[in-house]
Write an enzyme that holds these catalytic residues in place. Structure first.
Site, PDB file in Angstrom:
ATOM      1  N   ARG A 147      -5.932  -1.839  61.186  1.00 34.41           N
ATOM      2  CA  ARG A 147      -4.738  -1.852  61.660  1.00 34.41           C
ATOM      3  C   ARG A 147      -4.840  -2.443  63.290  1.00 34.41           C
ATOM      4  O   ARG A 147      -4.075  -3.291  63.860  1.00 34.41           O
ATOM      5  CB  ARG A 147      -3.959  -0.623  61.793  1.00 34.41           C
ATOM      6  CG  ARG A 147      -3.301  -0.347  60.435  1.00 34.41           C
ATOM      7  CD  ARG A 147      -2.519   0.746  60.628  1.00 34.41           C
ATOM      8  NE  ARG A 147      -1.551   0.775  59.467  1.00 34.41           N
ATOM      9  CZ  ARG A 147      -0.813   1.898  59.007  1.00 34.41           C
ATOM     10  NH1 ARG A 147      -1.070   3.209  59.735  1.00 34.41           N
ATOM     11  NH2 ARG A 147      -0.101   1.906  58.090  1.00 34.41           N
ATOM     12  N   LYS A 155       3.620  10.214  43.467  1.00 30.39           N
ATOM     13  CA  LYS A 155       4.782  11.062  43.016  1.00 30.39           C
ATOM     14  C   LYS A 155       6.024   9.796  42.765  1.00 30.39           C
ATOM     15  O   LYS A 155       5.863   8.929  43.447  1.00 30.39           O
ATOM     16  CB  LYS A 155       5.157  11.722  44.005  1.00 30.39           C
ATOM     17  CG  LYS A 155       4.353  13.012  44.444  1.00 30.39           C
ATOM     18  CD  LYS A 155       4.794  13.865  45.651  1.00 30.39           C
ATOM     19  CE  LYS A 155       6.010  14.406  45.478  1.00 30.39           C
ATOM     20  NZ  LYS A 155       6.303  15.181  46.993  1.00 30.39           N
ATOM     21  N   GLY A 213      -1.184   2.446  51.783  1.00 27.49           N
ATOM     22  CA  GLY A 213      -2.609   3.021  52.712  1.00 27.49           C
ATOM     23  C   GLY A 213      -3.697   2.798  51.384  1.00 27.49           C
ATOM     24  O   GLY A 213      -4.772   2.401  51.627  1.00 27.49           O
ATOM     25  N   GLY A 227       5.205   2.537  53.669  1.00 27.37           N
ATOM     26  CA  GLY A 227       6.646   3.179  53.472  1.00 27.37           C
ATOM     27  C   GLY A 227       7.536   1.942  54.088  1.00 27.37           C
ATOM     28  O   GLY A 227       8.578   1.234  53.399  1.00 27.37           O
TER      29      GLY A 227
HETATM   30  P1  ADP Z   1      -0.337   4.482  48.345  1.00 29.72           P
HETATM   31  O1  ADP Z   1      -0.932   4.681  49.644  1.00 29.72           O
HETATM   32  O2  ADP Z   1      -1.075   2.992  47.899  1.00 29.72           O
HETATM   33  O3  ADP Z   1       1.308   3.875  48.739  1.00 29.72           O
HETATM   34  P2  ADP Z   1       0.309   6.809  46.964  1.00 29.72           P
HETATM   35  O4  ADP Z   1      -0.250   7.315  48.313  1.00 29.72           O
HETATM   36  O5  ADP Z   1       1.638   6.726  46.568  1.00 29.72           O
HETATM   37  O6  ADP Z   1      -0.459   5.181  47.041  1.00 29.72           O
HETATM   38  O7  ADP Z   1      -0.758   7.362  46.013  1.00 29.72           O
HETATM   39  C1  ADP Z   1      -2.138   7.474  46.070  1.00 29.72           C
HETATM   40  C2  ADP Z   1      -2.599   8.808  45.174  1.00 29.72           C
HETATM   41  O8  ADP Z   1      -2.106   8.764  44.036  1.00 29.72           O
HETATM   42  C3  ADP Z   1      -4.069   8.915  45.350  1.00 29.72           C
HETATM   43  O9  ADP Z   1      -4.710   9.723  46.250  1.00 29.72           O
HETATM   44  C4  ADP Z   1      -4.299   8.941  43.817  1.00 29.72           C
HETATM   45  O10 ADP Z   1      -5.488   9.894  43.764  1.00 29.72           O
HETATM   46  C5  ADP Z   1      -3.137   9.587  43.336  1.00 29.72           C
HETATM   47  N1  ADP Z   1      -2.965   9.157  41.699  1.00 29.72           N
HETATM   48  C6  ADP Z   1      -2.940   8.167  41.222  1.00 29.72           C
HETATM   49  N2  ADP Z   1      -2.885   8.322  39.960  1.00 29.72           N
HETATM   50  C7  ADP Z   1      -2.869   9.524  39.672  1.00 29.72           C
HETATM   51  C8  ADP Z   1      -2.844  10.426  38.605  1.00 29.72           C
HETATM   52  N3  ADP Z   1      -2.793  10.014  37.234  1.00 29.72           N
HETATM   53  N4  ADP Z   1      -2.972  11.795  38.766  1.00 29.72           N
HETATM   54  C9  ADP Z   1      -3.218  12.366  39.842  1.00 29.72           C
HETATM   55  N5  ADP Z   1      -2.933  11.480  41.060  1.00 29.72           N
HETATM   56  C10 ADP Z   1      -2.939  10.257  40.843  1.00 29.72           C
HETATM   57 MG    MG Z   2      -0.976   7.002  50.317  1.00 33.60          MG
END
Ligand code: ADP
Ligand code: MG
Length: 393
Positions: free
Chosen positions: A37, A196, A349, A372
């Protein structure tokens, strides 16, 4: 929508310019653990310095909630930035200094040490406004928050006849993501994953209206699979979201676009790298087992859709990629996106980290620095940090 940019500042020589950056980077005991960043804002800083401007840099870091927290001071960022620019950066220990030193390159302390930042307090913004005669926003990652340094401050600058414009990073984010929002090359394929579904429901609902196919992996897929009656064992699920995800599935059917869900998953009885794993059908996971990654058949199915795309947007890992036994799905999708001829964008992230760890970042057309913020932008929502920089011609 047209942003005011550095061109609109005119000659910056000898002027004091406030640059709101996003230096919200991970730290470890040796300093900045990941400087992506910081690097992303260097072009804006360099261009202004080359033009002869004196800069006041400012950023938030972490969530200190209006209090000084030693471990969230920006000094390590100043040190890293000085290395990248090969010139001194004076990191101040105060967020709103009474007087500014003469130094050409000054960095304020963590904006969120002052409760006025998150409260979008005009008094706090007023203090910041005294420090400069022009404002540049390069903090795309903070554009979706109505906080003082990205909202009240530029408002005040404009109200007092001083320019407020976008830096190069923000300009490029809006250009690229604006194309995805308004005029994507089709087929437009979005891949969503992560933990989520509730975090990304608004994104799903908005993308269902815009994309030609939506691939869903990660833990969020289980809420969709369960809503359709699949057996998901002990996988993560949000039953209070069944109605909303069902509405998304219905809407996709009405529009004639595909929501592609996992067919198979890699499951284990615990979220651990030390336990036995099984690959099972995604809608027939045994009790006591949880799906922790998409399986090989799903990777192949997703890769097929990705190969036919002209635009690909990816946000959210396909599984618990932090643990080696559950990393293959995310890596497989990263490889498929990297190999496609489409215009490819990744944001978020964790997804970004996965792509970079695999060394595939160079194969993407755009790595968005906003998690976000990029999702809200792609939903078509107005972001406070961006609308204020728009030309209302
Ligand atoms: P990003 O930061 O790319 O937007 P998120 O923060 O929404 O992604 O989600 C990332 C997290 O989701 C990771 O820590 C990963 O371990 C978790 N994750 C992905 N698939 C699963 C799963 N099937 N069960 C539990 N956790 C999961
Ligand atoms: Mg994340």
């Amino acid at each position: 929508m047209k942003l005011r940019t550095l061109e609109d500042l005119g000659d910056v020589s000898g002027r004091r310019i406030f640059v709101r950056a996003d230096f919200n980077v991970p730290l470890d005991d040796r300093g900045v653990a990941d400087d992506m960043r910081i690097r992303a804002t260097v072009p804006t800083i360099r261009e202004l310095l080359d033009g002869g401007a004196n800069l006041v840099l400012a950023s938030h870091m972490g969530r200190p909630h209006g209090e000084v927290r030693e471990e969230l001071r920006l000094a390590p960022v100043g040190a890293r930035l000085a290395e990248l620019l090969d010139r001194p950066v004076l990191a101040l220990a105060s967020t709103v200094p009474e007087t500014l030193p003469e130094d050409p390159l000054i960095m304020l302390e963590n904006l969120r040490f002052d409760p006025g930042e998150e409260a979008n307090d005009p008094l706090f913004a007023g203090g910041l406004a005294e420090l400069s005669d022009a404002y540049v926003d390069d903090a795309f990652g903070a554009a979706h928050r109505a906080h003082a340094s990205v909202s009240a401050l530029p408002e005040l600058m404009l109200a007092t006849g001083r320019p407020a414009v976008a830096g190069r990073l923000l300009q490029r984010e809006v250009e690229v993501l604006g194309r995805l929002l308004h005029d994507p090359a089709r087929p437009y394929v979005a891949i969503l994953g992560g933990a989520k579904v509730s975090d990304k429901l608004a994104t799903i609902m908005a993308l269902v209206e815009r994309v030609d196919a939506l691939l869903i992996g990660g833990a969020m897929a289980f809420t969709l699979i369960a809503a359709r009656g699949g057996a998901i064992g002990d996988s993560l699920v949000e039953p209070d979201r069944f109605d909303e995800v069902s509405a998304a599935i219905e809407r996709a059917a009405e529009r004639g676009i595909a929501i592609v869900l996992p067919r198979d998953v890699v499951a284990a009885q615990e979220r651990s790298a030390e336990v036995p794993v099984r690959t099972v059908a995604a809608d027939d996971i045994p009790a006591g087992w949880k799906g922790l990654d998409i399986g090989p058949d799903t990777v192949a199915a997703f890769a097929d859709v990705i190969a036919s795309a002209a635009t690909v947007l990816w946000n959210g890992p396909m599984g618990v990629f932090e643990l080696e036994p559950f990393a293959a799905g995310t890596l497989g999708v990263a490889e498929a996106v990297a190999a496609s001829d489409a215009f490819t964008v990744v944001g978020g992230g964790d997804s970004l980290l996965a792509v970079r760890q695999a060394g595939l970042d160079v194969a993407f057309d755009h790595l968005s620095t906003g998690g976000g913020a990029s999702l809200e932008f792609l939903e078509g929502r107005a972001l406070p940090g961006i609308t204020i920089l728009e030309d209302d011609l």
